[in-house]
Design a protein around this motif. Structure first.
Motif, PDB file in Angstrom:
ATOM      1  N   GLU A  26       0.836  -1.196   0.000  1.00  0.00           N
ATOM      2  CA  GLU A  26       0.000   0.000   0.000  1.00  0.00           C
ATOM      3  C   GLU A  26       0.871   1.247   0.000  1.00  0.00           C
ATOM      4  O   GLU A  26       1.940   1.281   0.608  1.00  0.00           O
ATOM      5  N   GLY A  27       0.402   2.267  -0.680  1.00  0.00           N
ATOM      6  CA  GLY A  27       1.164   3.506  -0.780  1.00  0.00           C
ATOM      7  C   GLY A  27       2.111   3.543  -1.958  1.00  0.00           C
ATOM      8  O   GLY A  27       2.738   4.563  -2.223  1.00  0.00           O
ATOM      9  N   ARG A  28       2.203   2.407  -2.672  1.00  0.00           N
ATOM     10  CA  ARG A  28       3.045   2.351  -3.864  1.00  0.00           C
ATOM     11  C   ARG A  28       2.175   2.196  -5.103  1.00  0.00           C
ATOM     12  O   ARG A  28       1.049   1.707  -5.030  1.00  0.00           O
ATOM     13  N   VAL A  29       2.706   2.601  -6.231  1.00  0.00           N
ATOM     14  CA  VAL A  29       2.030   2.350  -7.501  1.00  0.00           C
ATOM     15  C   VAL A  29       2.487   0.971  -7.966  1.00  0.00           C
ATOM     16  O   VAL A  29       3.545   0.817  -8.569  1.00  0.00           O
ATOM     17  N   TYR A  30       1.714  -0.057  -7.650  1.00  0.00           N
ATOM     18  CA  TYR A  30       2.100  -1.417  -7.993  1.00  0.00           C
ATOM     19  C   TYR A  30       1.023  -2.054  -8.865  1.00  0.00           C
ATOM     20  O   TYR A  30      -0.110  -1.582  -8.947  1.00  0.00           O
ATOM     21  N   ALA A  31       1.410  -3.126  -9.516  1.00  0.00           N
ATOM     22  CA  ALA A  31       0.494  -3.805 -10.429  1.00  0.00           C
ATOM     23  C   ALA A  31      -0.622  -4.482  -9.650  1.00  0.00           C
ATOM     24  O   ALA A  31      -0.373  -5.164  -8.657  1.00  0.00           O
ATOM     25  N   LYS A  32      -1.856  -4.306 -10.109  1.00  0.00           N
ATOM     26  CA  LYS A  32      -3.021  -4.930  -9.486  1.00  0.00           C
ATOM     27  C   LYS A  32      -3.670  -5.894 -10.470  1.00  0.00           C
ATOM     28  O   LYS A  32      -3.661  -5.675 -11.679  1.00  0.00           O
ATOM     29  N   PRO A 168       9.667  -7.563  -3.214  1.00  0.00           N
ATOM     30  CA  PRO A 168       8.694  -7.212  -4.266  1.00  0.00           C
ATOM     31  C   PRO A 168       8.159  -5.791  -4.141  1.00  0.00           C
ATOM     32  O   PRO A 168       7.210  -5.438  -4.830  1.00  0.00           O
ATOM     33  N   LYS A 169       8.771  -4.996  -3.247  1.00  0.00           N
ATOM     34  CA  LYS A 169       8.261  -3.647  -3.024  1.00  0.00           C
ATOM     35  C   LYS A 169       8.844  -2.703  -4.081  1.00  0.00           C
ATOM     36  O   LYS A 169       9.665  -1.816  -3.785  1.00  0.00           O
ATOM     37  N   GLN A 170       8.405  -2.909  -5.312  1.00  0.00           N
ATOM     38  CA  GLN A 170       8.872  -2.114  -6.441  1.00  0.00           C
ATOM     39  C   GLN A 170       7.681  -1.410  -7.080  1.00  0.00           C
ATOM     40  O   GLN A 170       6.653  -2.037  -7.344  1.00  0.00           O
ATOM     41  N   SER A 171       7.815  -0.127  -7.301  1.00  0.00           N
ATOM     42  CA  SER A 171       6.727   0.629  -7.918  1.00  0.00           C
ATOM     43  C   SER A 171       6.683   0.364  -9.414  1.00  0.00           C
ATOM     44  O   SER A 171       7.710   0.157 -10.062  1.00  0.00           O
ATOM     45  N   MET A 172       5.481   0.348  -9.962  1.00  0.00           N
ATOM     46  CA  MET A 172       5.292   0.136 -11.396  1.00  0.00           C
ATOM     47  C   MET A 172       5.367   1.471 -12.118  1.00  0.00           C
ATOM     48  O   MET A 172       4.755   2.452 -11.698  1.00  0.00           O
ATOM     49  N   LEU A 173       6.099   1.487 -13.232  1.00  0.00           N
ATOM     50  CA  LEU A 173       6.246   2.694 -14.027  1.00  0.00           C
ATOM     51  C   LEU A 173       5.189   2.719 -15.133  1.00  0.00           C
ATOM     52  O   LEU A 173       4.757   1.667 -15.616  1.00  0.00           O
ATOM     53  N   PRO A 174       4.748   3.898 -15.555  1.00  0.00           N
ATOM     54  CA  PRO A 174       3.749   3.978 -16.641  1.00  0.00           C
ATOM     55  C   PRO A 174       4.207   3.277 -17.910  1.00  0.00           C
ATOM     56  O   PRO A 174       3.411   2.631 -18.588  1.00  0.00           O
ATOM     57  N   SER A 175       5.496   3.401 -18.250  1.00  0.00           N
ATOM     58  CA  SER A 175       6.007   2.749 -19.463  1.00  0.00           C
ATOM     59  C   SER A 175       5.876   1.237 -19.365  1.00  0.00           C
ATOM     60  O   SER A 175       5.571   0.562 -20.357  1.00  0.00           O
ATOM     61  N   GLN A 176       6.110   0.688 -18.165  1.00  0.00           N
ATOM     62  CA  GLN A 176       5.959  -0.750 -17.977  1.00  0.00           C
ATOM     63  C   GLN A 176       4.500  -1.174 -18.131  1.00  0.00           C
ATOM     64  O   GLN A 176       4.217  -2.226 -18.724  1.00  0.00           O
ATOM     65  N   TYR A 177       3.593  -0.372 -17.615  1.00  0.00           N
ATOM     66  CA  TYR A 177       2.173  -0.712 -17.701  1.00  0.00           C
ATOM     67  C   TYR A 177       1.706  -0.796 -19.151  1.00  0.00           C
ATOM     68  O   TYR A 177       1.080  -1.785 -19.576  1.00  0.00           O
ATOM     69  N   PHE A 178       2.026   0.222 -19.947  1.00  0.00           N
ATOM     70  CA  PHE A 178       1.560   0.247 -21.333  1.00  0.00           C
ATOM     71  C   PHE A 178       2.274  -0.812 -22.181  1.00  0.00           C
ATOM     72  O   PHE A 178       1.668  -1.401 -23.084  1.00  0.00           O
ATOM     73  N   TYR A 179       3.534  -1.077 -21.897  1.00  0.00           N
ATOM     74  CA  TYR A 179       4.271  -2.119 -22.618  1.00  0.00           C
ATOM     75  C   TYR A 179       3.665  -3.490 -22.328  1.00  0.00           C
ATOM     76  O   TYR A 179       3.445  -4.304 -23.230  1.00  0.00           O
ATOM     77  N   TYR A 180       3.374  -3.735 -21.058  1.00  0.00           N
ATOM     78  CA  TYR A 180       2.730  -4.994 -20.661  1.00  0.00           C
ATOM     79  C   TYR A 180       1.369  -5.134 -21.313  1.00  0.00           C
ATOM     80  O   TYR A 180       1.022  -6.198 -21.842  1.00  0.00           O
TER      81      TYR A 180
END
Length: 382
Positions: A26-32, A168-180
């Protein structure tokens, strides 16, 4: 009951290492997991884009390059053979051929010719193959460029240990989201269009590959294995561009360009799929995570799925090696995975012997052979 299934499905020990819970993220931008639902609309959009691309870009390009479907002889109407073809087998055994001869009062040769022509009627035309290969080539190029833009400034591209820094406490980047999202939508669209696309000899392997890829991408998304998966996707796309490009130029009869691209593709495939993928990326997922966390279910599941992909790579490496052998020592005429119902080896031997016949003797033999073939064909039709 649904609540119990939901609790079991989202059990933290399945997706996260020990001593890590969902609340820690919580508090991170992570993949859901809920974000995976966007893959289906993306796949449908890609199918629409593909339809528009093939109709308004690939087809006119095929016209410019003079790519035409070959004229095929149609099988004469025969209800008995048609029923067998549709309900039992497209290529009957020798025993079945003899049985069908008795039912139809035809010769074995005539029955075999009928099945060959009937299979050829359902084979996709050259223009369809060209359009499909063009679409995949363009997409892989676009996806690879997106992957490079998403990775070129990331430290884990140059130091694989950085893939697991803070996992696993790594924030997701916008570029990773759109690439995925782009990659998942594409492989889902391929799975949805398999029944309409050209069927190759490795059709089952393609289905396994697409399902394994989607499963791996979905699991890695939820488990926050995003960094290493973006590397895997970029490695795969790099060689696929050249494979589809070689097909495009081969269909257009730009044989020298196609041959050059195939040679480069073969080298790049062996480098990326048989060296970089197993000895860098799989090694990265087997060894480096243990420096950060203790093994858990996701660790084993992810690596097993990567091994499934590697087994498929070995299978395709054998096919590519066969094609490379033909390219070097004979003439490469197409994709070894295709379902081309070409002439039998004996027929091809006859054709080559007459084509390569030299002088008056060769021309005379070729003429006599053609006359005999015409007479035999007329006799069968009577």
């Amino acid at each position: 009951m649904l609540q119990t299934v939901s609790e079991w499905l989202w059990w933290e020990r399945l997706w996260l290492p020990a001593n890590v819970s969902w609340s820690d993220l919580e508090g991170r931008v992570y993949a859901k997991a809920s974000q995976l639902h966007a893959a289906l609309p993306c796949a449908l959009c890609l199918l629409l884009v593909r339809y528009l691309f093939e109709r308004y870009l690939a087809t006119p390009l095929a016209n410019v390059w003079g790519i035409r479907d070959s004229v095929r002889l149609t099988a004469e109407p025969n209800p008995i053979l048609e029923s067998y073809f549709c309900s039992q087998a497209r290529a009957p055994s020798q025993a079945d051929v003899r049985s069908l001869c008795k039912k139809t009062s035809w010769s074995e040769r005539r029955v075999q010719v009928w099945f060959k022509r009937r299979r050829n009627q359902e084979r996709p035309g050259l223009r369809k193959r060209f359009c499909e290969a063009s679409w995949r080539c363009v997409f892989y190029f676009f996806a690879f460029v997106c992957g490079v833009l998403a990775l070129y400034d990331k430290p884990w591209l140059y130091n694989l240990k950085e893939v697991w820094a803070g996992f696993p406490k790594q924030s997701m980047l916008p570029s990773q989201y759109f690439y995925y999202l782009l990659e998942m939508g594409f492989y889902l669209s391929l799975l949805l269009s398999l029944i309409f696309d050209v069927k190759l000899k490795d059709f089952k392997e393609q289905v396994i590959h697409h399902i394994a890829t989607l499963t791996l991408l979905s699991f890695s998304w939820i488990s926050n294995y995003i960094r290493v998966r973006t590397l895997v996707m970029a490695v795969h796309d790099s060689a696929d561009i050249l494979l589809e490009g070689a097909k495009v130029f081969n269909y257009a009869k730009w044989h020298q360009t196609a041959n050059a691209m195939f040679v480069v593709f073969t080298v790049l495939f062996m480098l990326t799929r048989l060296i970089i993928f197993p000895f860098w990326l799989i090694h990265c997922t087997w060894v480096y995570p243990l420096e950060e966390v203790a093994p858990f279910f996701g660790y084993y599941f992810s690596n097993v799925m990567l091994l499934v992909l590697q087994i498929l790579h070995l299978y395709w490496a054998v096919l590519i090696s066969r094609m490379a052998y033909k390219f070097i020592f004979s003439k490469l005429e197409g994709d070894d995975r295709s379902e081309d119902d070409s002439d039998s080896p004996k027929d091809r031997h006859h054709k080559l012997s007459h084509i390569n016949g030299s002088g008056a003797r060769g021309r005379a033999n070729g003429y006599r052979h053609r006359q005999t073939a015409i007479k035999e064909e007329n006799r069968q039709q009577d």
